[in-house]
Write a protein that holds these residues in place. Structure first.
Motif, mmCIF file in Angstrom:
data_model
loop_
_atom_site.group_PDB
_atom_site.id
_atom_site.type_symbol
_atom_site.label_atom_id
_atom_site.label_comp_id
_atom_site.label_asym_id
_atom_site.label_seq_id
_atom_site.Cartn_x
_atom_site.Cartn_y
_atom_site.Cartn_z
ATOM 1 N N GLY A 1 0.827 -1.209 0.000
ATOM 2 C CA GLY A 1 0.000 0.000 0.000
ATOM 3 C C GLY A 1 0.853 1.246 0.000
ATOM 4 O O GLY A 1 2.068 1.210 -0.212
ATOM 5 N N ASN A 2 0.225 2.382 0.252
ATOM 6 C CA ASN A 2 0.922 3.672 0.213
ATOM 7 C C ASN A 2 1.876 3.871 1.390
ATOM 8 O O ASN A 2 2.668 4.805 1.392
ATOM 9 N N MET A 3 1.771 3.014 2.411
ATOM 10 C CA MET A 3 2.664 3.088 3.563
ATOM 11 C C MET A 3 3.263 1.712 3.824
ATOM 12 O O MET A 3 2.680 0.693 3.454
ATOM 13 N N ASP A 4 4.416 1.700 4.470
ATOM 14 C CA ASP A 4 4.934 0.452 5.018
ATOM 15 C C ASP A 4 3.900 -0.064 6.018
ATOM 16 O O ASP A 4 3.376 0.697 6.836
ATOM 17 N N SER A 5 3.586 -1.341 5.961
ATOM 18 C CA SER A 5 2.512 -1.875 6.799
ATOM 19 C C SER A 5 2.806 -1.730 8.288
ATOM 20 O O SER A 5 1.885 -1.563 9.100
ATOM 21 N N MET A 6 4.081 -1.771 8.678
ATOM 22 C CA MET A 6 4.407 -1.640 10.098
ATOM 23 C C MET A 6 4.250 -0.195 10.575
ATOM 24 O O MET A 6 3.800 0.041 11.705
ATOM 25 N N VAL A 7 4.593 0.758 9.745
ATOM 26 C CA VAL A 7 4.358 2.165 10.082
ATOM 27 C C VAL A 7 2.861 2.425 10.136
ATOM 28 O O VAL A 7 2.365 3.165 10.991
ATOM 29 N N ASN A 8 2.136 1.806 9.217
ATOM 30 C CA ASN A 8 0.684 1.938 9.187
ATOM 31 C C ASN A 8 0.042 1.395 10.465
ATOM 32 O O ASN A 8 -0.942 1.950 10.957
ATOM 33 N N ALA B 1 3.193 -6.899 5.172
ATOM 34 C CA ALA B 1 2.176 -7.327 4.210
ATOM 35 C C ALA B 1 2.756 -7.938 2.937
ATOM 36 O O ALA B 1 2.225 -8.935 2.437
ATOM 37 N N CYS B 2 3.827 -7.356 2.390
ATOM 38 C CA CYS B 2 4.387 -7.897 1.146
ATOM 39 C C CYS B 2 4.824 -9.347 1.318
ATOM 40 O O CYS B 2 4.578 -10.194 0.451
ATOM 41 N N ALA B 3 5.487 -9.637 2.424
ATOM 42 C CA ALA B 3 5.955 -11.002 2.668
ATOM 43 C C ALA B 3 4.780 -11.951 2.857
ATOM 44 O O ALA B 3 4.774 -13.076 2.329
ATOM 45 N N ILE C 1 5.791 -10.223 -8.575
ATOM 46 C CA ILE C 1 6.629 -9.023 -8.588
ATOM 47 C C ILE C 1 6.152 -8.090 -7.482
ATOM 48 O O ILE C 1 4.979 -7.705 -7.444
ATOM 49 N N LEU C 2 7.052 -7.751 -6.580
ATOM 50 C CA LEU C 2 6.731 -6.820 -5.501
ATOM 51 C C LEU C 2 6.978 -5.387 -5.949
ATOM 52 O O LEU C 2 7.851 -5.115 -6.780
ATOM 53 N N GLY C 3 6.236 -4.454 -5.364
ATOM 54 C CA GLY C 3 6.445 -3.033 -5.621
ATOM 55 C C GLY C 3 5.912 -2.209 -4.470
ATOM 56 O O GLY C 3 5.418 -2.738 -3.478
ATOM 57 N N GLY C 4 6.011 -0.899 -4.596
ATOM 58 C CA GLY C 4 5.515 -0.013 -3.551
ATOM 59 C C GLY C 4 6.571 0.312 -2.514
ATOM 60 O O GLY C 4 7.683 -0.214 -2.516
ATOM 61 N N ILE C 5 6.214 1.174 -1.574
ATOM 62 C CA ILE C 5 7.159 1.717 -0.608
ATOM 63 C C ILE C 5 7.738 0.640 0.295
ATOM 64 O O ILE C 5 8.934 0.641 0.601
#
Length: 652
Positions: free
Chosen positions: A82-89, A116-118, A134-138
């Motif tokens: 998403g638009n933020m790292d999931s842990m910061v979110n 979340a990506c993992a 394929i991974l992407g995003g911040i």
């Protein structure tokens, strides 16, 4: 307009006449088809190149069926947290769970997993063993190589390995994702795509990476913090698309994670094309009954005019994600979008922002950057502006005037941040005048961050005297224009280098300003920043010199409390901090004291003994130099930033 949004389920896919999607895009955010959301940009760019994309938003990560919405995609899965790292979110800097998520319908927390990506990558692999992922995003971008993870307090492997994915498209991704799609569409196996700029890949044969600079192995990084500092700084110096080398990080004798150089920056024409795609500009209608997606309110009536930042703040990850070369949209592109905004039903005449990472960066910092890239060993603004810096706001001023001239527009605000040292580097004052006359509404938020020069140096920020000069010019300009407008400074506590001594100095600055911020940003060690590297290693990776790091939650709480010393609930923390710092001279009744003494037996959190005739302690949120209250029978005047500065003006 029947197919305004991309399909989110199989029935919508079939309505388009598709029997299969080329890419299934799994995202941790709600589906918002707006160019401020990375998934919207990448999916629309792929659509513009003829690919069929289906969106799988916030799948149930405990159920493999949730990512099988469209069946197996023809070319692969795209995954973004998403638009933020999931842990910061999910977590505050104190590692407490946040209560709301602005990127989820209704603001509900808990609709995406930690890391979340993992998690999504492994969820896909349970069902689709060979389909490219394929991974992407911040989140993926900032965790693309071994990195310090604040929440587990350890060095973690590249997210490419922990997710089971095949590649990472890092950075903004428009160039690399199209090249990946075209290669897969041509039948090239994903494991052969080791050459694409802006990607990170796994390589099992060392002979296939002959030109790379080899970083320390993952085993070395986990055993030696100084090795991690050196490795991180090598990565930091290889973020420029023109000069960066291929980097290889060993994990075993048969496995390397290889980072290719970044993609080239977008030209103005390419930027216009990306932001001119057919976005719906809002969230998917299925979220309406849940209250919509809160994040849309912040950007719905804003314009993204640029990306990239040459500011070089140590605590910011933009160098790793968007890069230091500023890329801009044309005036025509922005005016067209502004016109479209004015026709939206809820538009009230106010454009909320025109900017990017730094609003007043509207071109590369010097002419050579678009040909040769940025300097590896020099910053554009730090420690002082480079002699080659092109400090010119003319283009931005012309753009803002054109936007103001749109008949339906009442006001154009600038809220995405002004770099004041860059503003001062310009010889003319025409932008400052435009800013004060047309684009501030009473208060302008700026980010001096601190007042201690040693801390500012570690932050990559200018000396405090530069900010002082800016405040003087800002006040002078507003007096000249006959306006009462004030600065609201963003301040940061507990950054590496900040001892209690520096924190006290910051508290004294707030006292002298007559300002107590309602919120203070405690330094947050997010992945892939220079400051986070300092936090973990205890050294500045640029110099390898030791740096003091406030790590204990208690010390961090004291530093934060000092800035909000007027809050009675924080009295004990402030009192302890002043004793530890050897600054008990700031405990007393004089005008320069931060808190009063507490008499024996007084309850914790009390403001302290009151001398005969002395005034009561103010409530949290009140500010001003004295400790006085309104006279009996006279209504209290609310003390705001505006009133504080008005007092200062009258004293002159």
């Amino acid at each position: 307009m029947k197919h305004k949004f991309l399909p989110v389920n199989k029935s919508e896919m079939e309505e388009r006449g598709w029997d299969q999607v080329d890419f299934a895009y799994v995202i941790g955010d709600a589906y918002v088809d707006h160019p401020s959301f990375g998934h919207a940009v990448i999916s629309r760019v792929l659509e513009a190149h003829g690919y069929r994309v289906g969106i799988i938003s916030q799948p149930d990560w405990k159920d493999p069926k949730s990512i099988a919405v469209f069946g197996e995609p023809r070319l692969g899965f795209l995954v973004s947290a998403g638009n933020m790292d999931s842990m910061v979110n999910h977590y505050s800097v104190s590692k407490k769970r946040r209560r709301t998520d602005a990127y989820t319908p209704g603001g509900k927390m808990g609709k995406r997993p930690d890391y979340a990506c993992a998690v999504y990558g492994n969820l896909i692999r349970q069902t689709y063993k060979k389909t490219p992922v394929i991974l992407g995003g911040i989140e993926a971008s900032l965790r693309r190589l071994a990195h310090y993870d604040y929440w587990s307090d350890r060095i973690k492997r590249s997210i490419l390995l922990d997710s089971g994915a095949d590649m990472i498209s890092y950075g903004m991704g428009e160039h690399s994702i199209v090249e990946i799609a075209d290669a897969l569409d041509a039948g090239i196996p994903v494991e052969e795509l080791t050459y694409i700029a802006g990607t990170v890949v796994k390589v099992r044969d060392k002979d296939r990476i002959p030109d790379a600079e080899f970083l320390p192995s993952f085993a070395e990084l986990t055993e030696d913090r100084l090795a991690y500092a050196k490795s991180f700084y090598t990565q930091y110096r290889n973020t420029d698309p023109f000069q960066a080398k291929q980097l290889a990080e060993p994990y075993s004798d048969h496995l390397w994670v290889v980072q290719n150089p970044p993609s080239l920056p977008l030209s103005t024409e390419e930027m216009d094309d990306v932001y001119g795609l057919d976005y719906a500009r809002t969230y998917h209608p299925s979220y309406e009954e849940k209250g919509g997606v809160p994040a849309i309110s912040e950007i719905r009536f804003s314009l993204i005019s640029s990306r990239g930042c040459f500011g070089g703040c140590s605590f910011c990850a933009l160098t790793f994600h968007q890069g230091r070369i500023v890329q801009v949209r044309s005036h025509d592109s922005l005016l067209k979008e502004a016109e479209a905004i004015t026709h939206e039903p809820d538009f009230k005449g106010y454009i909320h922002d025109v900017g990017g990472p730094t609003a007043n960066f509207r071109h590369p910092s010097c002419a050579k950057q678009t040909r040769c890239g940025v300097c590896k060993d020099r910053q554009c603004l730090f420690p002082a502006p480079c002699r080659n810096l092109d400090a010119d706001h003319s283009d931005y001023v012309r753009l803002l005037k054109k936007l103001r001239d749109i008949p339906e527009v009442k006001k154009v605000f600038i809220r995405s941040g002004i770099r004041f040292d860059y503003l001062l580097a310009e010889k003319k004052d025409h932008f400052l005048r435009e800013l004060c006359e047309y684009h501030v509404s009473g208060q302008l938020k700026v980010a001096p961050e601190h007042v201690s020069d040693p801390v500012l140096s570690l932050m990559g920020k200018p000396e405090h005297a530069v900010y002082t000069k800016f405040t003087e010019k800002f006040e002078q300009m507003n007096r000249k224009l006959g306006k009462k407008q004030y600065l609201v400074p963003y301040l940061m506590s507990s950054h590496p280098g900040s001892t209690l001594k520096e924190a006290v100095k910051l508290a004294e600055y707030c006292r002298d300003l007559g300002y107590m911020p309602e919120q203070v940003q405690d330094f947050y060690p997010t992945p892939s920043t220079l400051s986070t590297c300092m936090y973990y290693t205890g050294v500045d990776p640029r110099t390898m010199k030791p740096v003091y790091v406030p790590r204990s939650p208690h010390e961090k709480a004291m530093q934060r409390a000092l800035i909000q010393y007027k809050n009675p609930e924080l009295y004990d923390l402030v009192n302890e901090a002043l004793h530890r710092a050897g600054r008990t001279d700031l405990i007393g009744y004089g005008p320069r004291c931060l808190i009063r003494p507490r008499r024996n037996g007084e309850k914790s959190g009390s403001s302290g003994e009151r001398k005969p005739g002395a005034s009561r302690e103010r409530k949290p949120g009140m500010s001003g130099r004295g400790n006085g209250t309104a006279a009996p029978g006279r209504p209290k005047k609310k003390k705001t930033i505006r009133n504080i500065h008005r007092k200062k003006d009258n004293r002159r």
